[in-house]
Design a protein around this motif. Structure first.
Motif, PDB file in Angstrom:
ATOM      1  N   GLY A  84      14.829  -2.018   2.121  1.00 31.88           N
ATOM      2  CA  GLY A  84      14.177  -1.679   3.390  1.00 31.88           C
ATOM      3  C   GLY A  84      15.038  -2.029   4.596  1.00 31.88           C
ATOM      4  O   GLY A  84      14.972  -1.346   5.622  1.00 31.88           O
ATOM      5  N   THR A  85      15.828  -3.076   4.485  1.00 31.20           N
ATOM      6  CA  THR A  85      16.698  -3.470   5.601  1.00 31.20           C
ATOM      7  C   THR A  85      17.729  -2.382   5.868  1.00 31.20           C
ATOM      8  O   THR A  85      17.978  -2.003   7.022  1.00 31.20           O
ATOM      9  CB  THR A  85      17.400  -4.812   5.270  1.00 31.20           C
ATOM     10  N   PHE A 137       9.023  -9.441  10.085  1.00 26.60           N
ATOM     11  CA  PHE A 137       9.971 -10.105   9.193  1.00 26.60           C
ATOM     12  C   PHE A 137      11.362 -10.007   9.820  1.00 26.60           C
ATOM     13  O   PHE A 137      11.663  -9.051  10.540  1.00 26.60           O
ATOM     14  CB  PHE A 137       9.924  -9.413   7.819  1.00 26.60           C
ATOM     15  N   ASP A 166       8.727   0.450  11.318  1.00 25.39           N
ATOM     16  CA  ASP A 166       9.046  -0.425  10.193  1.00 25.39           C
ATOM     17  C   ASP A 166       7.794  -0.420   9.307  1.00 25.39           C
ATOM     18  O   ASP A 166       6.842  -1.177   9.525  1.00 25.39           O
ATOM     19  CB  ASP A 166       9.380  -1.834  10.678  1.00 25.39           C
ATOM     20  N   ALA A 172       7.893  -1.003   6.091  1.00 25.17           N
ATOM     21  CA  ALA A 172       8.324  -1.660   4.848  1.00 25.17           C
ATOM     22  C   ALA A 172       7.122  -2.077   3.993  1.00 25.17           C
ATOM     23  O   ALA A 172       7.178  -2.027   2.765  1.00 25.17           O
ATOM     24  CB  ALA A 172       9.187  -2.872   5.178  1.00 25.17           C
ATOM     25  N   GLU A 173       6.037  -2.480   4.667  1.00 22.66           N
ATOM     26  CA  GLU A 173       4.877  -3.025   3.944  1.00 22.66           C
ATOM     27  C   GLU A 173       3.769  -1.974   3.803  1.00 22.66           C
ATOM     28  O   GLU A 173       2.666  -2.318   3.401  1.00 22.66           O
ATOM     29  CB  GLU A 173       4.349  -4.240   4.728  1.00 22.66           C
ATOM     30  N   SER A 212       9.964  -0.333   2.055  1.00 27.62           N
ATOM     31  CA  SER A 212      10.626  -1.288   1.153  1.00 27.62           C
ATOM     32  C   SER A 212       9.943  -1.272  -0.206  1.00 27.62           C
ATOM     33  O   SER A 212       8.709  -1.167  -0.287  1.00 27.62           O
ATOM     34  CB  SER A 212      10.546  -2.703   1.739  1.00 27.62           C
ATOM     35  N   LYS A 265       6.290  -5.949  -2.898  1.00 26.35           N
ATOM     36  CA  LYS A 265       5.599  -4.850  -2.212  1.00 26.35           C
ATOM     37  C   LYS A 265       4.589  -4.165  -3.152  1.00 26.35           C
ATOM     38  O   LYS A 265       4.512  -4.490  -4.336  1.00 26.35           O
ATOM     39  CB  LYS A 265       6.625  -3.843  -1.679  1.00 26.35           C
TER      40      LYS A 265
HETATM   41  C1  LIG Z   1       8.224  -5.923   7.851  1.00 26.51           C
HETATM   42  C2  LIG Z   1       9.412  -5.850   6.944  1.00 26.51           C
HETATM   43  N1  LIG Z   1      10.532  -5.246   7.384  1.00 26.51           N
HETATM   44  C3  LIG Z   1      11.606  -5.131   6.610  1.00 26.51           C
HETATM   45  C4  LIG Z   1      11.644  -5.638   5.330  1.00 26.51           C
HETATM   46  C5  LIG Z   1      12.913  -5.540   4.557  1.00 26.51           C
HETATM   47  O1  LIG Z   1      12.797  -4.911   3.344  1.00 26.51           O
HETATM   48  P1  LIG Z   1      13.781  -5.299   2.140  1.00 26.51           P
HETATM   49  O2  LIG Z   1      13.393  -6.660   1.668  1.00 26.51           O
HETATM   50  O3  LIG Z   1      13.531  -4.244   1.119  1.00 26.51           O
HETATM   51  O4  LIG Z   1      15.168  -5.241   2.678  1.00 26.51           O
HETATM   52  C6  LIG Z   1      10.497  -6.278   4.826  1.00 26.51           C
HETATM   53  C7  LIG Z   1      10.374  -6.811   3.462  1.00 26.51           C
HETATM   54  O5  LIG Z   1      10.943  -7.414   2.767  1.00 26.51           O
HETATM   55  C8  LIG Z   1       9.363  -6.398   5.652  1.00 26.51           C
HETATM   56  O6  LIG Z   1       8.261  -7.027   5.216  1.00 26.51           O
END
Ligand SMILES: Cc1ncc(COP(=O)(O)O)c(C=O)c1O
Length: 403
Positions: A89-90, A115, A203, A205-206, A227, A232
């Protein structure tokens, strides 16, 4: 940034009584004898082993293979958006920012309640996060306070780019996070972004399985990040995706995340500095098996959320966050919000719940209080601070209602 004052601790007996009340309700939802209960663990109950064996048997375990395209197609069909799989996700957030034109020495508006990956992705572009406050009902960026703040903080330049009056840096994008799967007030946030000609990045991701009205998370912004980390709603081991309604953005995302390779006969050619953000086929195989189970997982998580909401309904000191009228949350993490006078009890409650077998978690430390982001520009962040003191996330994995 001024450090927050330490909130006085309520009397110990009072703290224990409240912790007992909370434990009693947790026991109604998740009987203590059947625990311990992790915060959010993966559930592998479908074709995971079969698809992983297929990767090993065929040798397609790495950055190419049929599961990647299959996962993208199936994710696209579920979300109604174009989908580009990537390594996490990053990386997806970083790609969204690059595709929105974020460059070194730009500013990007970022919620302090998020996050750390959200702010880090801005730093990877050489840009500066500019922190904005959130609201208690959605946990997302507060559109009204944002609008008033930008009105006082930004000035137009003749190149049509709005700049921070103080730093003089262009403000290029706004990232909004769907915290714990709850969508922020996207229509109003989009209107604010449009007023200043800045990109809106979600974002999400969640938020796989979260809808705003009838549109999946990621439909209103210019692009969005998902993500598939181990905690997740579905997991690829590690993985992410860029989702967007714009086919051109999706095409560029695919190019940038796959080393910007240009297919040219036998030649191995690249037309810009791309990234190796590809999702390996072996992770995509896991993701495909998990995606097949997503409707069941979402239904189970909703049953669990309903049970928590009912169990805590009569507790005056705290409430479980429920979805807003316009939202359909995936209830990624069920969350208890302590009332104002009870915020000093958070750590005691966390100690008691965790030692009883309920893995509960506080909110992340707000971004503006982290050492690397302490000196970034920020609006007044009072709601973020009170959320930090009052949020307790509860065990929420799908297995808790599928078992
Ligand atoms: C709000 C949020 N943004 C970004 C991320 C980043 O995702 P990843 O861990 O897959 O890089 C996460 C989770 O881990 C997240 O909860």
């Amino acid at each position: 940034m001024v450090e927050p004052a330490i909130r006085p601790q309520p009397h110990r007996q009072y703290q224990s009584r409240l912790a007992t009340e909370i434990l009693r309700r947790l026991d109604q939802v998740l009987p203590v004898g059947d625990g311990p209960y992790p915060l959010h663990e993966p559930l592998f109950a479908g074709n995971e082993k079969k698809y992983l064996a297929e990767c090993i048997d065929t040798g397609w375990v790495s950055s190419a293979g049929p599961f990647v395209e299959r996962f993208e197609a199936e994710l696209s069909s579920f979300t109604g958006l174009h989908a580009v799989a990537c390594v996490n996700g990053t990386a997806a957030l970083h790609t969204c920012l690059l595709l929105s034109g974020v460059s070194p020495d730009d500013e990007v508006l970022v919620p302090t309640v998020t996050f750390v990956a959200t702010a880090n992705a801005v730093s990877y572009c050489g840009a500066v996060p500019h922190f904005v406050d959130s609201e208690a009902d959605t946990l997302g960026v507060d559109p009204d306070r944002l609008a008033a703040y930008l009105d006082a903080t930004l000035e137009p330049r003749n190149d049509d780019v709005w700049r921070n009056k103080v730093s003089k840096r262009p403000v290029r994008a706004l990232i909004v996070t769907h915290i714990f799967g709850h969508p922020p007030k996207l229509d109003r946030l989009k209107a604010v972004a449009d007023q200043y000609g800045i990109a809106l990045i979600e974002d999400a991701a969640e938020a796989l399985g979260t809808f705003h009205e009838s549109a999946h998370a990621g439909s209103i912004g210019d692009c969005a990040a998902l993500s598939f980390n181990g905690n997740k709603t579905i997991t690829a081991g590690g993985g992410g995706a860029i989702i967007t309604r714009d086919p051109d953005v999706a095409r560029q995302a695919k190019h940038l995340t796959t080393t910007a390779r240009v297919a040219d006969g036998f030649d191995w050619t690249h037309d810009t500095v791309g990234y190796n953000y590809r999702l390996p086929n072996i992770n995509a195989a896991l993701a495909c098996a998990q995606l097949e189970q997503l409707p069941r997982f979402l239904a189970a998580k909703r049953r669990l959320a309903d049970d928590y909401i009912a169990a805590f309904d009569d507790l005056p000191e705290a409430a479980v966050i429920s979805e807003q009228a316009q939202a359909h949350s995936n209830y990624w993490l069920n969350t208890l919000l302590l009332k104002e006078k009870d915020r000093g009890t958070r750590d005691h409650i966390l100690t008691e719940t965790n030692s009883t077998g309920y893995h509960c978690r506080p909110l992340w430390t707000p971004m503006h209080r982290l050492p690397m982001y302490r000196d970034c520009p920020a609006m007044e962040l009072t709601t973020a601070q009170s959320l930090f003191e009052s949020v307790i996330s509860l065990p929420s994995g799908p297995a808790l209602r599928l078992g």
